[in-house]
Write an enzyme that holds these catalytic residues in place. Structure first.
Site, short mmCIF file in Angstrom:
data_model
loop_
_atom_site.label_atom_id
_atom_site.label_comp_id
_atom_site.label_asym_id
_atom_site.label_seq_id
_atom_site.Cartn_x
_atom_site.Cartn_y
_atom_site.Cartn_z
N ARG A 178 1.15 -7.09 5.00
CA ARG A 178 2.55 -7.00 4.66
C ARG A 178 2.60 -5.83 3.97
NH1 ARG A 178 3.25 -10.72 7.76
NH2 ARG A 178 3.54 -12.73 7.30
N HIS B 268 5.91 -3.11 13.22
CA HIS B 268 5.32 -4.53 13.16
C HIS B 268 5.04 -5.17 14.32
CE1 HIS B 268 5.45 -7.99 9.87
NE2 HIS B 268 4.59 -8.25 10.89
#
Lengths: 309, 309
Positions: free
Chosen positions: A224, A272
């Site tokens: 993250r 991502h």
């Protein structure tokens, strides 16, 4: 059996279709604001707080991803006794192993430097690194971290691992807890972050931590964005302590157009994409776990709310 | 025992030092023009024709590399009955596996396209490829080709292999000979060339062969530049049939500054660095084979002059 579905940022229909195939007996419905009706299970990605409150009959929540931070950040809006279950792997381990192996080989074999030479039509040999100087440290030794380690072990990279509590894994020098963190960093030429995001790990990769890495280290973050203090990383890359970073996740996503990471040649940005939830694999796994719960059996992936993953 | 050494393009001293360590009983000497004195063994890289002629006592020639094309091209200057022995692997297999795995993952995960987007600060998801559409075909199933296959199998890539004579290898769809070549190409989305260079394989990857690859195929060449007809490859890349090529070897090395490969963004150039001969490993292997020959035992790596490798 009633299953409530909410998938932020995606269309619900393909998820419903997969669920219908593997759980034909279930009544499926997409959550709508104001829906407080009973349900047995919820299948969610980044659910709104209103969805998981004290819903009659709700036995468990299935997260269609590895990281459950978006659920746990809802705090008390999610009843403490409600089981939250994450995906075990569902194809993400292989994708993570591909992404990380590519990045480690890219740094180890100096392909970025060859590419810069190529741009100048410059044929020049570069002395190879030695693997004994290229120890890879994996932050997080869950299903994904171990799958990454297995791929790197295939190429004989020496491996470190760090986890919250001590593990003993063949072929990995294991460190644990805050007391093992500095030593782990000092001996990791490449740092791979695949930790869950919890209050303890948020901002873990700040200036103090990154400065413990050896001079010329590399960072690969597939976990993250909020594990990293981005300004600290940028400064350590610019002053040369960190030789390169490959980042798939960011404090803000999409990464804003004006963000300095885009322009820094030693930082590689991907959108991502390191590991996608594979819908079919995920739904088959969730269906298997629903069947196990209905039979009163335990299931893997139950989140420990005190640890945060 | 007298060992004669000649290493083109490198200094002989480190080779002599390694030989002295593992074969302390041997008399070592560096070949000089005019040296026609007796020797038992020769250790060579790209030797001159004059070195390997009818030298009294010469029992075998050891090549410090995988490809023996530079010796066989000397033709009749090397007596037909003189055994020529190549390295089996000596660390090159791992290096080849690293180089090729990196390139295959780079294409499969579309990292070149993400990199172009990054240059434009463009955060955009790209639909992933499926592995079933990404079959990798390995040209050459010797020690190096099989090591590459093993690495790719770890990532579950479906694999084809092609060799001169039929092989049966677990997990590889094997094709053989001229009669299997077209089918092999038609079913290979990525073509990896690790063939020996022989009169039969020189120019094998010409327009006709490359056109059999599926639309949007990729080429990785880690063997010899002369396997490829460079102008044919360039045209197929420019017309889009070949989506990308990663080349470590070229018709002329160093690749001339004006060569169009440098400027073609879909062609990646590296300076013949895919696999280096590791001196220590190689000399230990050669010493072991010399000892075996002295005991009258057979050794691996004996070149078949009729096949050319």
């Amino acid at each position: 059996m009633r299953i409530l579905v909410h998938v932020s940022g995606g269309k619900p229909d393909p998820w419903l279709a997969e669920l219908r195939t593997v759980l034909p007996e279930a009544e499926l419905r997409v959550w709508q604001p104001g829906d407080d009706d009973p349900a047995d299970y919820a299948v969610v990605w980044k659910p709104p707080a209103a969805m998981l409150g004290r819903r009659p009959g709700l036995k468990a929540v299935f997260n269609v991803g590895a990281g459950v931070d978006a659920i746990l950040e809802l705090g008390d809006a999610v009843p403490a006794e409600l089981p939250v279950i994450r995906l075990d792997d569902a194809g993400m381990g292989m994708q993570m192993a591909e992404y990380v192996t590519h990045a480690v080989l890219r740094y180890f074999r100096r392909f970025d430097e060859f590419s810069m030479q190529e741009n100048a039509a410059n044929w020049r040999f570069l002395k190879p690194y030695e693997k004994r100087d290229f120890r890879v440290g994996i932050l997080g030794l869950g299903v994904l971290g171990r799958r990454i380690a297995e791929a790197l072990a295939h190429f004989d990279f020496p491996l470190n691992g760090w986890s919250r509590s001590q593990r003993n894994l063949a072929g990995i020098q294991c460190y644990a807890g805050p007391e093992g963190f500095t030593e782990f960093l000092r001996h990791s030429r490449v740092l791979v972050c695949v930790l869950p995001l919890t209050p303890e790990t948020r901002g873990l990769l700040n200036r103090a931590a990154l400065a413990h890495l050896p001079q010329g280290a590399f960072l690969i973050n597939v976990a993250r964005g909020d594990h990293v203090v981005e300004q600290d990383l940028l400064e350590l890359v610019q002053n040369g302590h960190i030789a390169g970073a490959t980042l798939d996740v960011f404090n803000e996503e999409p990464l804003p157009r004006a963000h300095p990471f885009w322009k820094e040649p030693r930082i590689t940005v991907t959108p991502h994409c390191a590991a996608l939830t594979l819908r079919g694999d995920s739904i088959r796994q969730i269906a298997g776990k629903i069947r196990a719960l209905e039979r009163g059996e335990p299931v893997a992936g139950l989140v420990d709310r005190t640890k945060g993953y």
